[in-house]
Scaffold this active site. Structure first.
Site, short mmCIF file in Angstrom:
data_model
loop_
_atom_site.label_atom_id
_atom_site.label_comp_id
_atom_site.label_asym_id
_atom_site.label_seq_id
_atom_site.Cartn_x
_atom_site.Cartn_y
_atom_site.Cartn_z
N ASN A 191 0.27 3.55 -5.85
CA ASN A 191 0.36 4.82 -5.21
C ASN A 191 -1.41 6.01 -5.36
OD1 ASN A 191 2.41 7.72 -5.39
ND2 ASN A 191 2.10 6.60 -3.69
N ARG A 201 -0.29 7.89 -14.72
CA ARG A 201 -0.78 5.71 -15.14
C ARG A 201 -1.32 6.81 -16.18
NH1 ARG A 201 -2.38 8.53 -10.46
NH2 ARG A 201 -1.82 7.65 -8.44
N LYS A 229 3.09 -6.54 -8.00
CA LYS A 229 1.37 -6.12 -7.64
C LYS A 229 1.25 -5.87 -8.47
CE LYS A 229 -1.08 -5.12 -4.19
NZ LYS A 229 -2.27 -3.98 -5.19
N PRO A 288 -0.28 -10.88 -3.75
CA PRO A 288 0.31 -10.37 -4.14
C PRO A 288 -0.04 -9.02 -2.67
CG PRO A 288 -2.64 -10.07 -5.00
CD PRO A 288 -1.74 -11.01 -3.83
#
Length: 276
Positions: free
Chosen positions: A125, A174, A216, A233
């Site tokens: 993201n 993250r 992913k 992916p």
DNA sequence: TCCCAGGCTCTCT
DNA sequence: AGAGAGCATGGG
């Protein structure tokens, strides 16, 4: 047939086929390479700084010894693999053949597994310029100063940090994922090196034990660092392109090389803006 | 300004 | 088991 010559500390590589520096280094699989105005690429991998470019008939590795080339860069750039043969095989499908016309010099890099894992956790993201910025700050703050450039910090180094320590990265939510990954890699809950020899399914499940690692990120890690070229992916671009071009299912002739074909389709879909 | 970025987790059906 | 909101941050 590859041949190598060392001239004045630089290494000249002749006979390369299907090896485009820009297609390989600027296709979103690695985040620490930049090109200058003269089309020369420079970056850091394996604790080594490299400047690399192409002239009329050679790829030139600046200031590179024969042993560094043989022991590191040869594998890093996946020079053992015969991409010509793979392209021939997967080009049995006309759509794939068409996609490859736009970038037949992409190679899959064999990166450090921890660096790839950590980088693709950061990529989620997120956009490429920001991903690069965060990774730069990660290396400058926690990597080793190797003389004007920085190594990618080890998992062990990061495993000892707290979320607050990573505020300098400005990587948002993250940070907790990075630390969880570092801890599980360091204590071998996820034994990255062992995943090279593991089956794809086992390797995928192992990586997905990490908080913040889904299919992913796990597939990118397997493809770009652990030799699992069957990993595919699936990002938003690929999903759209797969639906438009193949009705969602990769052709049989491409399955063995899914990850490599993924890169051709990814590149093609962005050039053609498929789905827009 | 506002939208969105090579996703993932959590929650709610 | 499938859908959707929320997530940190900053580039365009």
């Amino acid at each position: 047939m590859l041949t190598v010559k060392v001239k004045n500390k630089d290494l000249y590589l002749y006979g390369t086929e299907n090896f485009s520096l820009s297609e390989t280094l600027d296709c979103g699989q690695a985040f620490r390479w930049e090109s200058d105005d003269n089309g020369r690429w420079h970056g850091v991998a394996g604790n080594k700084y490299l400047e690399i470019y192409r002239d009329a008939d050679a790829v030139i590795f600046k200031n590179t010894s024969l042993s560094d080339f043989k022991n590191f860069w040869y594998n890093y750039f996946d020079l053992e693999r015969n991409y010509g043969e793979i392209i021939k095989t997967v080009s049995q499908n006309k759509t794939i053949a068409e996609a490859i016309k736009f970038a037949d010099g992409i190679r899959i890099l064999n990166q450090d597994p921890w660096e790839a894992l950590c980088s693709f956790i950061i990529s989620q993201n997120n956009n490429i310029p920001r991903i690069k910025g965060i990774i730069d700050r990660l290396c400058e703050n926690f990597g080793e100063n190797l003389g004007g450039y920085y190594s990618f910090p080890t998992a062990e180094t990061i495993s000892k940090l707290y979320v607050e320590d990573l505020e300098v990265l400005r990587c948002g939510f993250r940070a907790k994922y990075i630390i969880d990954a570092a801890k599980k890699v360091t204590d071998k809950t996820v034994d990255l090196e062992a995943l090279r020899g593991a089956s794809y399914e086992v390797a995928l499940e192992s990586l997905m034990q990490i908080n913040g690692v889904g299919p992913k990120v796990a597939d990118c890690t397997l493809l770009f660092s652990l030799g699992h070229i069957e990993a595919f992916p699936k990002d938003v671009w690929i999903k759209r392109a797969m639906d438009m071009l193949f009705d969602g299912e990769l052709p049989e002739c491409a399955k063995e090389y899914a990850g490599i074909v993924q890169q051709y389709i990814f590149h093609y879909s962005r050039i053609k803006k498929i789905g827009y």
